[in-house]
Write a protein that holds these residues in place. Structure first.
Motif, short mmCIF file in Angstrom:
data_model
loop_
_atom_site.label_atom_id
_atom_site.label_comp_id
_atom_site.label_asym_id
_atom_site.label_seq_id
_atom_site.Cartn_x
_atom_site.Cartn_y
_atom_site.Cartn_z
N TYR A 189 0.83 -1.21 0.00
CA TYR A 189 0.00 0.00 0.00
C TYR A 189 0.86 1.26 0.00
CZ TYR A 189 -3.77 3.23 1.09
OH TYR A 189 -4.67 4.26 1.03
N VAL A 190 1.83 1.32 0.90
CA VAL A 190 2.62 2.54 1.07
C VAL A 190 3.45 2.85 -0.18
CG1 VAL A 190 4.51 3.59 2.37
CG2 VAL A 190 2.69 2.38 3.57
N SER A 191 4.00 1.81 -0.82
CA SER A 191 4.87 2.05 -1.98
C SER A 191 4.09 2.70 -3.13
CB SER A 191 5.51 0.75 -2.44
OG SER A 191 4.52 -0.22 -2.78
N LEU A 192 2.92 2.19 -3.45
CA LEU A 192 2.14 2.80 -4.54
C LEU A 192 1.54 4.13 -4.12
CD1 LEU A 192 0.28 -0.01 -6.51
CD2 LEU A 192 2.48 1.08 -6.93
N TRP A 193 1.26 4.28 -2.84
CA TRP A 193 0.78 5.57 -2.34
C TRP A 193 1.84 6.64 -2.57
CZ3 TRP A 193 2.36 9.12 1.31
CH2 TRP A 193 1.42 10.05 1.75
N CYS A 194 3.10 6.30 -2.31
CA CYS A 194 4.20 7.25 -2.51
C CYS A 194 4.37 7.56 -4.00
CB CYS A 194 5.49 6.69 -1.94
SG CYS A 194 5.52 6.58 -0.14
N VAL A 195 4.29 6.54 -4.85
CA VAL A 195 4.41 6.75 -6.29
C VAL A 195 3.28 7.65 -6.79
CG1 VAL A 195 4.30 5.62 -8.55
CG2 VAL A 195 5.66 4.60 -6.70
N TYR A 196 2.09 7.40 -6.31
CA TYR A 196 0.92 8.19 -6.72
C TYR A 196 1.12 9.68 -6.41
CZ TYR A 196 -3.78 10.19 -6.07
OH TYR A 196 -4.88 11.00 -6.09
N HIS A 197 1.53 9.98 -5.17
CA HIS A 197 1.66 11.37 -4.77
C HIS A 197 2.88 12.02 -5.41
CE1 HIS A 197 -1.67 11.86 -1.98
NE2 HIS A 197 -1.43 10.63 -1.56
N ALA A 198 3.95 11.28 -5.63
CA ALA A 198 5.10 11.84 -6.32
C ALA A 198 4.74 12.21 -7.77
CB ALA A 198 6.26 10.85 -6.30
N PHE A 199 4.01 11.32 -8.43
CA PHE A 199 3.57 11.58 -9.80
C PHE A 199 2.64 12.78 -9.86
CE2 PHE A 199 0.77 10.93 -13.47
CZ PHE A 199 1.70 10.69 -14.47
N ARG A 200 1.75 12.89 -8.88
CA ARG A 200 0.80 14.01 -8.87
C ARG A 200 1.51 15.34 -8.64
NH1 ARG A 200 -4.04 14.62 -4.55
NH2 ARG A 200 -2.22 15.09 -3.26
N LEU A 201 2.53 15.33 -7.77
CA LEU A 201 3.29 16.55 -7.51
C LEU A 201 4.09 16.99 -8.74
CD1 LEU A 201 4.62 15.90 -3.88
CD2 LEU A 201 2.92 17.61 -4.58
N LEU A 202 4.62 16.01 -9.48
CA LEU A 202 5.45 16.33 -10.64
C LEU A 202 4.64 16.73 -11.87
CD1 LEU A 202 8.11 13.47 -10.33
CD2 LEU A 202 8.48 15.91 -9.92
N THR A 203 3.48 16.11 -12.04
CA THR A 203 2.71 16.32 -13.27
C THR A 203 1.37 17.03 -13.06
OG1 THR A 203 1.55 14.19 -13.13
CG2 THR A 203 3.72 14.20 -14.20
#
Length: 289
Positions: A189-203
């Protein structure tokens, strides 16, 4: 007890029984795939009405049991002889007996997949708890993948109970030890949660939904944290290849989201059967370099 002993000592019989059971379960999975999103939508509409101070409109009971299945074109009630897995679809040539309306081929595909994969799991694991766990996980992954493909939705009503079931199965070290299962659920859960928010911040865009986090956590709970890298690698590679192929063939326009759940489900199933061998082969290849 005789039947249990017979299935335990006669692998071919166990494979046949599991395949037949899979066909029957596949028919039920089609009901889940069709009705669960509708049930959730009605529930959300009722909650919205309550929040607005309105009285929800009275509606007939609608769940996985009632009302009886019927043709979406003419309302013809589906009889028992029209609901035999695979056989009825083929005899009816994919059409309603009353109005000749077309029946979605998804019903046939799910039943065949469920029966075939169930027999395969019985042959792979043999009679015992691992086979039972693998069957339950596979049926859940089939339903989740199909719902995500059709509705881009991974319902908590299905994902979360199966996640907890995986943790319970691994209390007996069925697929991994309890510690690895618990870490796997959290790390997934945490790993994809981090990827999701990193992608949202960048794009400024959302790359996936929260249901994907929970599905990845589910797979971690069943297979342990050690299988998570393999699962995400297979899912990402497969999803990228399919997406590129659809764009090149002009079946998908750029910018249209592709559900990630089916790729996670396929990757999880592969890891269930061959995760250890694939991981060992990958580490051996890297070590050889």
């Amino acid at each position: 007890m005789y039947l249990v002993s017979f299935l335990e000592t006669t692998p071919p019989a166990f494979v046949v029984v599991a395949a037949c059971l899979g066909l029957i379960v596949g028919s039920f999975l089609n009901v889940v795939i069709h009705r669960l999103p509708v049930m959730l939508e009605r529930e959300w509409q009722a909650h919205c009405a309550e929040l607005q101070g309105a009285t929800p409109a009275a509606a007939e009971p609608y769940n996985l049991v009632v009302p009886r299945s019927r043709c979406p074109h003419c309302g013809h009630l589906i009889g028992a002889l029209e609901n035999i897995p695979v056989v009825s679809f083929l005899l009816l040539r994919g059409r309603c007996r009353a109005c000749a309306g077309r029946i979605s081929p998804r019903y046939l595909v799910i039943e065949i997949l469920s029966g075939t994969l169930s027999g395969w799991l019985a042959w792979h694991f043999g009679f015992g708890w691992p086979a039972l766990g693998a069957l339950l996980l596979t049926w859940a992954l089939l339903a989740l993948a199909a719902i995500d493909l059709e509705k881009q939705l991974l319902p908590d009503n299905l994902t979360l109970p199966i996640l907890w079931l995986g943790l319970l199965f691994n209390l007996g070290h069925t697929f991994t030890d309890p510690r690895s299962a618990l870490i796997g659920a959290a790390a997934g859960y945490v790993s994809l949660w981090c990827v999701y928010h990193a992608f949202r911040l960048l794009t400024g865009k959302e790359g996936m939904g929260y249901g994907d986090f929970k599905l990845y956590a589910l797979l971690g709970a069943w297979l342990g944290w050690q299988r998570l890298p393999l699962i995400i690698l297979i899912a990402a590679a497969t999803g990228a290849l399919v997406g590129i192929g659809l764009i090149l063939s002009r079946r998908l326009q750029r910018g249209i989201p592709i559900p990630f759940g089916p790729y996670l489900a396929v990757a999880g199933w592969i890891a269930l059967l061959w995760g250890h061998e694939l991981t060992r082969a990958y580490l051996g290849l890297m070590g050889g370099n």
